[in-house]
Design a protein around this motif. Sequence first.
Motif, PDB file in Angstrom:
ATOM      1  N   PRO A 250      38.955  34.069  43.901  1.00  0.00           N
ATOM      2  CA  PRO A 250      38.831  35.438  43.386  1.00  0.00           C
ATOM      3  C   PRO A 250      39.511  35.666  42.041  1.00  0.00           C
ATOM      4  O   PRO A 250      39.129  36.582  41.307  1.00  0.00           O
ATOM      5  CB  PRO A 250      39.483  36.291  44.484  1.00  0.00           C
ATOM      6  CG  PRO A 250      40.301  35.345  45.292  1.00  0.00           C
ATOM      7  CD  PRO A 250      39.602  34.029  45.233  1.00  0.00           C
ATOM      8  N   ALA A 251      40.488  34.822  41.693  1.00  0.00           N
ATOM      9  CA  ALA A 251      41.215  35.021  40.428  1.00  0.00           C
ATOM     10  C   ALA A 251      40.627  34.228  39.266  1.00  0.00           C
ATOM     11  O   ALA A 251      41.078  34.384  38.124  1.00  0.00           O
ATOM     12  CB  ALA A 251      42.684  34.639  40.603  1.00  0.00           C
TER      13      ALA A 251
ATOM     14  N   VAL B  53      47.650  40.744  43.086  1.00  0.00           N
ATOM     15  CA  VAL B  53      47.128  42.016  42.571  1.00  0.00           C
ATOM     16  C   VAL B  53      45.604  41.954  42.485  1.00  0.00           C
ATOM     17  O   VAL B  53      44.907  42.904  42.858  1.00  0.00           O
ATOM     18  CB  VAL B  53      47.746  42.346  41.194  1.00  0.00           C
ATOM     19  CG1 VAL B  53      47.084  43.586  40.596  1.00  0.00           C
ATOM     20  CG2 VAL B  53      49.250  42.554  41.307  1.00  0.00           C
ATOM     21  N   ILE B  54      45.082  40.826  42.002  1.00  0.00           N
ATOM     22  CA  ILE B  54      43.629  40.670  41.890  1.00  0.00           C
ATOM     23  C   ILE B  54      42.972  40.756  43.266  1.00  0.00           C
ATOM     24  O   ILE B  54      41.973  41.459  43.457  1.00  0.00           O
ATOM     25  CB  ILE B  54      43.288  39.324  41.209  1.00  0.00           C
ATOM     26  CG1 ILE B  54      43.781  39.318  39.755  1.00  0.00           C
ATOM     27  CG2 ILE B  54      41.777  39.054  41.256  1.00  0.00           C
ATOM     28  CD1 ILE B  54      43.813  37.942  39.117  1.00  0.00           C
ATOM     29  N   ARG B  55      43.550  40.053  44.229  1.00  0.00           N
ATOM     30  CA  ARG B  55      43.005  40.084  45.599  1.00  0.00           C
ATOM     31  C   ARG B  55      42.979  41.511  46.144  1.00  0.00           C
ATOM     32  O   ARG B  55      42.009  41.925  46.793  1.00  0.00           O
ATOM     33  CB  ARG B  55      43.844  39.195  46.517  1.00  0.00           C
ATOM     34  CG  ARG B  55      43.642  37.703  46.326  1.00  0.00           C
ATOM     35  CD  ARG B  55      44.460  36.929  47.366  1.00  0.00           C
ATOM     36  NE  ARG B  55      44.355  35.499  47.213  1.00  0.00           N
ATOM     37  CZ  ARG B  55      43.363  34.747  47.691  1.00  0.00           C
ATOM     38  NH1 ARG B  55      42.377  35.318  48.365  1.00  0.00           N
ATOM     39  NH2 ARG B  55      43.357  33.447  47.513  1.00  0.00           N
TER      40      ARG B  55
ATOM     41  N   GLY C  10      35.633  37.344  31.070  1.00  0.00           N
ATOM     42  CA  GLY C  10      35.577  36.748  32.393  1.00  0.00           C
ATOM     43  C   GLY C  10      34.278  37.025  33.123  1.00  0.00           C
ATOM     44  O   GLY C  10      34.037  36.463  34.179  1.00  0.00           O
ATOM     45  N   GLU C  11      33.464  37.932  32.561  1.00  0.00           N
ATOM     46  CA  GLU C  11      32.222  38.361  33.229  1.00  0.00           C
ATOM     47  C   GLU C  11      32.517  38.751  34.686  1.00  0.00           C
ATOM     48  O   GLU C  11      31.797  38.409  35.609  1.00  0.00           O
ATOM     49  CB  GLU C  11      31.159  37.257  33.126  1.00  0.00           C
ATOM     50  CG  GLU C  11      30.804  36.953  31.670  1.00  0.00           C
ATOM     51  CD  GLU C  11      29.823  35.808  31.484  1.00  0.00           C
ATOM     52  OE1 GLU C  11      28.702  36.054  31.014  1.00  0.00           O
ATOM     53  OE2 GLU C  11      30.198  34.668  31.811  1.00  0.00           O
ATOM     54  N   GLU C  12      33.635  39.467  34.824  1.00  0.00           N
ATOM     55  CA  GLU C  12      34.132  39.895  36.127  1.00  0.00           C
ATOM     56  C   GLU C  12      33.556  41.262  36.484  1.00  0.00           C
ATOM     57  O   GLU C  12      33.833  42.250  35.818  1.00  0.00           O
ATOM     58  CB  GLU C  12      35.674  39.947  36.090  1.00  0.00           C
ATOM     59  CG  GLU C  12      36.343  40.527  37.321  1.00  0.00           C
ATOM     60  CD  GLU C  12      35.943  39.796  38.582  1.00  0.00           C
ATOM     61  OE1 GLU C  12      35.112  40.367  39.341  1.00  0.00           O
ATOM     62  OE2 GLU C  12      36.438  38.671  38.798  1.00  0.00           O
ATOM     63  N   ARG C  13      32.750  41.298  37.544  1.00  0.00           N
ATOM     64  CA  ARG C  13      32.086  42.557  37.893  1.00  0.00           C
ATOM     65  C   ARG C  13      33.057  43.588  38.478  1.00  0.00           C
ATOM     66  O   ARG C  13      32.756  44.775  38.511  1.00  0.00           O
ATOM     67  CB  ARG C  13      30.926  42.302  38.856  1.00  0.00           C
ATOM     68  CG  ARG C  13      31.286  41.679  40.190  1.00  0.00           C
ATOM     69  CD  ARG C  13      30.003  41.344  40.955  1.00  0.00           C
ATOM     70  NE  ARG C  13      30.213  40.753  42.261  1.00  0.00           N
ATOM     71  CZ  ARG C  13      30.472  39.459  42.477  1.00  0.00           C
ATOM     72  NH1 ARG C  13      30.584  38.643  41.440  1.00  0.00           N
ATOM     73  NH2 ARG C  13      30.631  38.994  43.696  1.00  0.00           N
ATOM     74  N   TYR C  14      34.197  43.132  38.934  1.00  0.00           N
ATOM     75  CA  TYR C  14      35.198  44.076  39.464  1.00  0.00           C
ATOM     76  C   TYR C  14      36.275  44.394  38.418  1.00  0.00           C
ATOM     77  O   TYR C  14      37.388  44.784  38.768  1.00  0.00           O
ATOM     78  CB  TYR C  14      35.839  43.505  40.734  1.00  0.00           C
ATOM     79  CG  TYR C  14      34.830  43.233  41.826  1.00  0.00           C
ATOM     80  CD1 TYR C  14      34.166  44.270  42.478  1.00  0.00           C
ATOM     81  CD2 TYR C  14      34.519  41.924  42.189  1.00  0.00           C
ATOM     82  CE1 TYR C  14      33.218  44.023  43.468  1.00  0.00           C
ATOM     83  CE2 TYR C  14      33.570  41.657  43.177  1.00  0.00           C
ATOM     84  CZ  TYR C  14      32.927  42.714  43.808  1.00  0.00           C
ATOM     85  OH  TYR C  14      31.999  42.456  44.775  1.00  0.00           O
ATOM     86  N   ALA C  15      35.945  44.242  37.155  1.00  0.00           N
ATOM     87  CA  ALA C  15      36.908  44.451  36.073  1.00  0.00           C
ATOM     88  C   ALA C  15      37.587  45.823  36.127  1.00  0.00           C
ATOM     89  O   ALA C  15      38.813  45.906  35.984  1.00  0.00           O
ATOM     90  CB  ALA C  15      36.238  44.235  34.719  1.00  0.00           C
ATOM     91  N   PRO C  16      36.860  46.929  36.312  1.00  0.00           N
ATOM     92  CA  PRO C  16      37.541  48.241  36.336  1.00  0.00           C
ATOM     93  C   PRO C  16      38.591  48.330  37.441  1.00  0.00           C
ATOM     94  O   PRO C  16      39.711  48.819  37.206  1.00  0.00           O
ATOM     95  CB  PRO C  16      36.393  49.230  36.576  1.00  0.00           C
ATOM     96  CG  PRO C  16      35.177  48.529  36.064  1.00  0.00           C
ATOM     97  CD  PRO C  16      35.388  47.082  36.402  1.00  0.00           C
TER      98      PRO C  16
END
Length: 312
Positions: A203-204, A187-189, A157-163
């Motif tokens: 955001p999801a 949950v993601i929010r 996802g190249e999601e920077r908030y992955a952790p």
Amino acid sequence: MSEIYSHRPVLLDECIEGLAIRPDGIYLDGTLGRAGHSAEIAKRLTTGHLYCIDRDQAALDAAEDKLAPWRDRVTLIHGNFMELDALLERFSVPGLDGMLFDLGVSSPQLDDPARGFSYMHDAPLDMRMDQSEPLTARTVVNEWPQEELRRILYQYGEERYAPAIAAHIVRARERAPIETTFQLVDVIRSAMPAQALREKQHPAKRTFQAIRIAVNDELTAAERVIAQAVPRLNSGGRLCIITFHSLEDRIVKTGYAALVKGCTCPPDFPVCVCGKKPSIRLVNRKPILPGDRELEENPRSRSAKLRIAEKL
């Protein structure tokens, strides 16, 4: 967006031109979807034949009507193009003059809330392209270890908030299983900082992309399709691959480049000892992108890239 264009396949004209269809040729649409590409190929055939593969039985059922005018020159195959060799062997498919693979999720899957692909509709977490497969998004979200969740969110996802998102998922599921798409969105929010929630992109979006790729093993599919497709092409046959995110496009670009080069010897070898020859040439050096009109008519095409190769 008008109805007439809402079902138009992505990069349709570019794909048809890229395939350089001959009326007597043998062709494959490895990702049938709504059969839009297939219909345009089939109507150009006379004594030729078109083989269509899809892992979603619903797509094959819908194609019976869509392809009815040309049904005598079309064979529908239920299967995953990752098993391309086995499927072509089973149906005794001869050498092919052109193959098309659209690696995106088809619109019917996205538009059917019950399939659980979309963060815009509340539905059970599913995301399976082939509903006979056992692995669902619910399993990934509720059972995969936190580190594995972090890895796929970051890599796929190249999601920077992955952790943070992975940690919040694990904490939430310890209280109760995460069953629906909207529960996961919440949950993601909760894991993201306020400034991230104000971004234009949902955001999801990145998390849902990552989970979908994991459920359907999409990156492995991109690697395998090139390795299995090129040997099946006749000399002069065309391979057209449409991707929808940078990870897949990178795999296709790299896969093509290796087959254009042929030789795998280390750069410091004075002469080639591996004996591998180039097997394809690139028809387009840079990926073909949707034009302004297509972007206006079909916003979902925005991230599409088409790469075309020709068998030597």
